[in-house]
Design an enzyme around this catalytic site. Structure first.
Site, PDB file in Angstrom:
ATOM      1  N   SER A  24       0.811  -1.219   0.000  1.00  0.00           N
ATOM      2  CA  SER A  24       0.000   0.000   0.000  1.00  0.00           C
ATOM      3  C   SER A  24       0.845   1.270   0.000  1.00  0.00           C
ATOM      4  O   SER A  24       1.978   1.293   0.487  1.00  0.00           O
ATOM      5  CB  SER A  24      -0.925   0.017   1.220  1.00  0.00           C
ATOM      6  OG  SER A  24      -1.848  -1.043   1.173  1.00  0.00           O
ATOM      7  N   GLU A  33      -5.680  -5.768   4.636  1.00  0.00           N
ATOM      8  CA  GLU A  33      -5.642  -6.828   3.609  1.00  0.00           C
ATOM      9  C   GLU A  33      -6.912  -6.830   2.760  1.00  0.00           C
ATOM     10  O   GLU A  33      -7.429  -7.870   2.371  1.00  0.00           O
ATOM     11  CB  GLU A  33      -5.376  -8.195   4.247  1.00  0.00           C
ATOM     12  CG  GLU A  33      -3.943  -8.285   4.737  1.00  0.00           C
ATOM     13  CD  GLU A  33      -3.393  -9.686   4.792  1.00  0.00           C
ATOM     14  OE1 GLU A  33      -3.748 -10.505   3.909  1.00  0.00           O
ATOM     15  OE2 GLU A  33      -2.592  -9.951   5.689  1.00  0.00           O
ATOM     16  N   THR A  58     -10.370  -4.000   2.403  1.00  0.00           N
ATOM     17  CA  THR A  58     -11.562  -3.689   3.191  1.00  0.00           C
ATOM     18  C   THR A  58     -12.671  -4.695   2.873  1.00  0.00           C
ATOM     19  O   THR A  58     -12.672  -5.339   1.817  1.00  0.00           O
ATOM     20  CB  THR A  58     -12.078  -2.283   2.870  1.00  0.00           C
ATOM     21  OG1 THR A  58     -12.545  -2.263   1.511  1.00  0.00           O
ATOM     22  CG2 THR A  58     -10.993  -1.229   3.064  1.00  0.00           C
ATOM     23  N   ARG A  99     -21.499 -12.141  37.662  1.00  0.00           N
ATOM     24  CA  ARG A  99     -22.170 -10.872  37.936  1.00  0.00           C
ATOM     25  C   ARG A  99     -23.622 -11.135  38.334  1.00  0.00           C
ATOM     26  O   ARG A  99     -24.339 -11.878  37.652  1.00  0.00           O
ATOM     27  CB  ARG A  99     -22.120  -9.992  36.687  1.00  0.00           C
ATOM     28  CG  ARG A  99     -22.956  -8.725  36.738  1.00  0.00           C
ATOM     29  CD  ARG A  99     -22.325  -7.681  37.609  1.00  0.00           C
ATOM     30  NE  ARG A  99     -22.975  -6.387  37.408  1.00  0.00           N
ATOM     31  CZ  ARG A  99     -22.869  -5.373  38.248  1.00  0.00           C
ATOM     32  NH1 ARG A  99     -22.128  -5.496  39.344  1.00  0.00           N
ATOM     33  NH2 ARG A  99     -23.476  -4.218  37.992  1.00  0.00           N
ATOM     34  N   GLN A 104     -32.940 -14.547  30.114  1.00  0.00           N
ATOM     35  CA  GLN A 104     -33.069 -15.082  28.753  1.00  0.00           C
ATOM     36  C   GLN A 104     -32.476 -14.142  27.710  1.00  0.00           C
ATOM     37  O   GLN A 104     -31.859 -14.584  26.728  1.00  0.00           O
ATOM     38  CB  GLN A 104     -34.540 -15.337  28.434  1.00  0.00           C
ATOM     39  CG  GLN A 104     -34.757 -16.113  27.142  1.00  0.00           C
ATOM     40  CD  GLN A 104     -36.223 -16.387  26.877  1.00  0.00           C
ATOM     41  OE1 GLN A 104     -37.008 -15.451  26.684  1.00  0.00           O
ATOM     42  NE2 GLN A 104     -36.620 -17.648  26.898  1.00  0.00           N
TER      43      GLN A 104
END
Length: 389
Positions: free
Chosen positions: A130, A373, A375, A272, A283
């Site tokens: 690049s 490598e 987009t 937690r 759920q």
């Protein structure tokens, strides 16, 4: 159906490798990941641990002193290192990226000279394609290489080069025939020690802060003619062929980042408590975890499928759909990594937004996998062209 029908799964050797790398990463790499990110410093501890265990460049063939690991094994190594530290996973990933052009098109002498030090852990190998105005449009590069007797003289600036300044060797693409377009681009091995090679300042980045990203500046760099990779004019073809193999390693990195975030989130919600119950009992949380796991496993299976095709291609087989599946796994895995890490931050609530926990780092690290490598917008163009041609 025969009772000995082969399972569609990695072999026992691959799974043993996974356990080995995971144990190493948990013990020697993960403890430094937050510090590496905070200080934006190269993960020297990871390099030392990977080299000591022969995991820094497992793809190098045995004939050049390497482990000779197949493409799936290489994916597993990168995935498991990335689960602990994304910056560290760029050591094996970029070593492969830099060396694949040599493996695909280099002379035997070039392979022996430059692959052996990488295999021994004495050098790293980066890839310089690049430029500032030639990213997605890589064929629009301006770096020039002009023949001068027994040398090529290179001038130009390469941009966004991973591990620049740390790597000793660089695969550099340069224009050798400006009138020939993409067919006038050639590939060279440049050494950091070559006169005229310098590096720009480190980029200040959102993520993967432990892997330096810098310009590689070439000012009248004289490269011996025997350091050209393949024939003049074949560099861009080699570059594209390389990316067919190495996009899969970016998918592997994305998988590892996502797996690390999912694993941490699962542990967190089990500990937690809110409303007198573990958060994992709700759920809505369970549905989020299920979606994260499903998408991640789907991306993993496509990536492993692509890795097998990559290995077959590296062994000389013509694999017609390698470009399609490598682009597909890179785009899918990186999109999944961004989704999974974002959801992991959400599951931790306010804590997820702090640097006290690793998921915010993982979310920042995941973003680059959608960009480098190629987009993911470019990957979708590649996939569509493969379908329509």
């Amino acid at each position: 159906m025969s009772s000995d029908f082969p399972a569609y799964a990695p072999s026992e050797e691959h799974e043993l490798l996974r356990r080995t790398v995971r144990e190493l990463a948990d013990a020697k790499i993960a403890p430094f990941a937050a510090e590496v990110d905070e200080e934006s410093r190269f993960p020297r501890e990871a390099l030392d641990a990977l080299v000591a265990n022969g995991l820094h460049a497992v793809h190098v063939p045995e004939s050049y002193g390497g482990a000779g690991a197949d493409a799936l094994a290489t994916v597993i190594v990168i995935e498991e290192v990335a689960r602990a530290c994304a910056s560290s996973s760029l050591i094996p990933a970029v070593n492969k990226l830099g060396t694949v052009p040599v493996l695909l098109a280099g002379s035997e002498e070039l392979k022996k000279r430059f692959l052996a030090p990488v295999a021994r852990g004495e050098a790293m190998f980066s890839y310089a394609l690049s430029e500032a105005d030639a990213g997605s449009d890589a064929a629009g590069m301006k770096t020039r290489a002009v023949r001068d007797g027994g040398h090529w003289v290179l001038n130009g600036t390469k941009m966004w080069i991973t591990n620049a300044g740390v790597s000793q060797f660089y695969t550099v693409m340069a224009v050798t025939d400006p009138s020939a377009g993409a067919r006038g681009i050639s590939a060279f091995v440049v050494e950091a020690a070559d006169a005229g090679v310098s590096f720009g300042p480190k980029e200040r980045k959102l993520g993967i802060k432990g892997s330096p990203t810098r310009q590689v500046i070439l000012e009248d760099v004289r490269v011996p003619a025997d350091r050209i990779i393949g024939e003049p004019g074949t560099g861009f073809k080699t570059a594209l062929a390389t990316l067919d193999h190495t996009r899969i390693t970016i998918a592997a990195q994305a998988l590892g980042i996502a797996q690390g975030a999912l694993d941490f989130a699962v542990g967190y919600v089990q500990e937690r408590r809110q409303f007198g119950r573990p958060v994992a009992d709700f759920q809505g949380v369970q549905f989020m975890l299920a979606d994260m796991a499903m998408r991640l496993e789907g991306a993993r299976q496509l990536t492993y499928h692509a890795a097998v095709k990559s290995e077959r291609a590296m062994r000389g087989e013509r694999v017609a759909d390698l470009t399609l599946v490598s682009s597909a796994c890179k785009a899918l895995a990186s999109d999944v990594a961004m989704d999974v890490t974002t959801d992991a931050v959400q599951l931790l609530g306010g804590y997820g937004y702090t640097r006290e926990f690793p998921v915010e780092r993982m979310m920042r690290d995941a973003k680059i996998t959608q960009i480098y490598e190629g987009t993911n917008q470019i990957q979708r163009m590649v996939i569509a062209r493969q379908l329509l041609k």
